[in-house]
Design a protein around this motif. Sequence first.
Motif, PDB file in Angstrom:
ATOM      1  N   GLY A   1      -0.508   4.885 -11.901  1.00 17.98           N
ATOM      2  CA  GLY A   1       0.199   4.448 -10.698  1.00 17.98           C
ATOM      3  C   GLY A   1       1.549   3.824 -10.983  1.00 17.98           C
ATOM      4  O   GLY A   1       2.096   3.112 -10.130  1.00 17.98           O
ATOM      5  N   ALA A   2       2.098   4.078 -12.176  1.00 19.10           N
ATOM      6  CA  ALA A   2       3.385   3.476 -12.557  1.00 19.10           C
ATOM      7  C   ALA A   2       4.437   3.710 -11.472  1.00 19.10           C
ATOM      8  O   ALA A   2       4.564   4.809 -10.936  1.00 19.10           O
ATOM      9  N   GLY A   3       5.154   2.640 -11.111  1.00 20.61           N
ATOM     10  CA  GLY A   3       6.209   2.730 -10.111  1.00 20.61           C
ATOM     11  C   GLY A   3       5.732   2.439  -8.697  1.00 20.61           C
ATOM     12  O   GLY A   3       6.534   2.184  -7.794  1.00 20.61           O
ATOM     13  N   LEU A   4       4.407   2.444  -8.503  1.00 20.38           N
ATOM     14  CA  LEU A   4       3.844   2.206  -7.179  1.00 20.38           C
ATOM     15  C   LEU A   4       3.916   0.705  -6.842  1.00 20.38           C
ATOM     16  O   LEU A   4       3.642  -0.133  -7.689  1.00 20.38           O
ATOM     17  N   ALA A   5       4.304   0.384  -5.585  1.00 17.15           N
ATOM     18  CA  ALA A   5       4.276  -1.009  -5.128  1.00 17.15           C
ATOM     19  C   ALA A   5       2.988  -1.234  -4.332  1.00 17.15           C
ATOM     20  O   ALA A   5       2.644  -0.427  -3.458  1.00 17.15           O
ATOM     21  N   LEU A   6       2.268  -2.315  -4.638  1.00 18.81           N
ATOM     22  CA  LEU A   6       1.011  -2.569  -3.941  1.00 18.81           C
ATOM     23  C   LEU A   6       1.294  -2.995  -2.501  1.00 18.81           C
ATOM     24  O   LEU A   6       2.147  -3.846  -2.245  1.00 18.81           O
ATOM     25  N   LEU A   7       0.551  -2.398  -1.566  1.00 20.19           N
ATOM     26  CA  LEU A   7       0.716  -2.735  -0.153  1.00 20.19           C
ATOM     27  C   LEU A   7      -0.139  -3.941   0.230  1.00 20.19           C
ATOM     28  O   LEU A   7       0.123  -4.606   1.220  1.00 20.19           O
ATOM     29  N   ASP A   8      -1.204  -4.197  -0.549  1.00 18.41           N
ATOM     30  CA  ASP A   8      -2.111  -5.316  -0.281  1.00 18.41           C
ATOM     31  C   ASP A   8      -2.308  -6.096  -1.573  1.00 18.41           C
ATOM     32  O   ASP A   8      -2.062  -5.580  -2.656  1.00 18.41           O
ATOM     33  N   LYS A   9      -2.831  -7.340  -1.431  1.00 18.93           N
ATOM     34  CA  LYS A   9      -3.348  -8.022  -2.612  1.00 18.93           C
ATOM     35  C   LYS A   9      -4.627  -7.285  -3.028  1.00 18.93           C
ATOM     36  O   LYS A   9      -5.480  -6.980  -2.189  1.00 18.93           O
ATOM     37  N   VAL A  10      -4.748  -7.000  -4.315  1.00 18.22           N
ATOM     38  CA  VAL A  10      -5.947  -6.292  -4.801  1.00 18.22           C
ATOM     39  C   VAL A  10      -6.652  -7.194  -5.816  1.00 18.22           C
ATOM     40  O   VAL A  10      -6.081  -7.539  -6.855  1.00 18.22           O
ATOM     41  N   PRO A  11      -7.898  -7.615  -5.522  1.00 16.53           N
ATOM     42  CA  PRO A  11      -8.605  -8.513  -6.444  1.00 16.53           C
ATOM     43  C   PRO A  11      -8.962  -7.825  -7.767  1.00 16.53           C
ATOM     44  O   PRO A  11      -9.030  -6.588  -7.834  1.00 16.53           O
ATOM     45  N   GLN A  12      -9.223  -8.642  -8.782  1.00 19.20           N
ATOM     46  CA  GLN A  12      -9.622  -8.108 -10.090  1.00 19.20           C
ATOM     47  C   GLN A  12     -10.894  -7.270  -9.964  1.00 19.20           C
ATOM     48  O   GLN A  12     -11.843  -7.649  -9.286  1.00 19.20           O
TER      49      GLN A  12
END
Length: 529
Positions: free
Chosen positions: A41-52
Amino acid sequence: MPDVSPRPPLTLRMRAEDNVAIVANDGGLAAGTVLPEGVPGAGLALLDKVPQGHKVALRDIAEGEAVLRYGVPIGYALKSISAGSWVHERLLQMPSARALEGLPIATVKPPAAEPLEGFTFEGYRNKDGSVGTRNILAITTTVQCVSGVVAQAVARIKAELLPQFPSVDDVIGLEHSYGCGVAIDAPDAIIPIRTLKNIALNPNFGGEVMVVSLGCEKLQPARLLPPGSFPITDERDPASGPETICLQDDSHVGFMSMLDDILNSARPHLERLNARKRETVPASELVVGVQCGGSDAFSGVTANPAVGFCADLLVRAGATIMFSENTEVRDAVEQLTSRAATPEVADAIIRELGWYDRYLDRGRVDRSANTTPGNKAGGLSNIAEKAMGSIIKSGSSAISHVLSPGEKLRRDQRGLVYAATPASDFICGTLQLAAGMNLHIFTTGRGTPYGLAECPVVKVATRTDLARRWHDLMDINAGRIADGEATIEETGWEMFRLLLDVASGRKKTWAEHWKLHNSLVLFNPAPVT
Ligand code: CA
């Protein structure tokens, strides 16, 4: 809060075709985080907080499209999911629970992997061709009644005899709870009886069979080891059955006479074992049992995938690798039947899991097909995903054989084997010993000091935190995969090389070092009386 410099964002993807990856970072990743070069997913910006431990969409996923993890659908999108979104369980339609009818049969044909040649270890070649990784005198018992006497005899053998036989690694009593007070003619009694017989013939015991019996027990020595059904190493007539010390024999006057008798019987066995030398044998002689216990959300992300990679190496080297744990694979049964090498193997998988369904049903329990709140908090959306995290220990090879509980592998049964056992650590390990296991891999997230006297156990930690705290109990730290410090492939190779070192006696596992030995625990689905 102390200011610790955060690790760079890290995502883990199990297979190239997966459309989700797992966030590895402690505390998860904040919305807006841009995934760096070199990670899925390199370059992708997260749209949500994603937990561990939770999933992020690597690309846009349309409504109704399969969410792929481990290369298989773990659910179907209930609405369209944009790349960079947190893929939590509320977005997923769970795959329907599989009945044992209409399953895909031997549909996946894994490409024949390139043979892995030139890897060897130093082992003890047995007369039947099998190879031991340890040289142990094991004293078989027919009934629990004799256990105290055998324990005293083993202590004396270790103190008085073993120092004279330096090539013998250990002397153990095969203690168990079976033998009397059991419905020995019930159809399912075949399982504990053949388990005990086949453990006596484990390759780590050099074919030296010696039995201590009480005398009046239901499980008579000739029923445990019928004459002619096992090789005899001494000069006796094979028709005479196993060499047996019977405590109720009239010749025994006083406790010391029993101990002396057992010591006298042990001596020639020790002499023959001591004369054996390790020799160079191909890695194909490894019979590795794998299981997990005390699992956590990272079991299916770090340790189990590394075991799976190692399993593929072992298969390529011509070795045998067994995976087990019926209740943990049941909900991914179609992954097993589709990977069966032949329709006959698929049928055997269905037969074993069907038998186990009915066994649980008799006890009026189900297989607790739901994930726990802890699983979900850790990122496991449903049972299909959880089961895949367990099955991934088996790697990607075709399943070539299936064993019923307590059965022993034949010499020609190589490759990836499903040994149908309960998931209980001790019962699974006991049944894998009966199958002929000469090396054991055990993955753990919560931590367990599990070990066996009969066979070396290599323990694999799923997290660096556990490996750090239990630094003298864990043999491999697969948590480095989640730390971004090692790949699944590197860890799998580390495991493969460690297996060869441990098999050769060049290295001891921590469980061996500390002599951490769990009991044999028989699987007895038959009634007791
Ligand atoms: Ca287990």
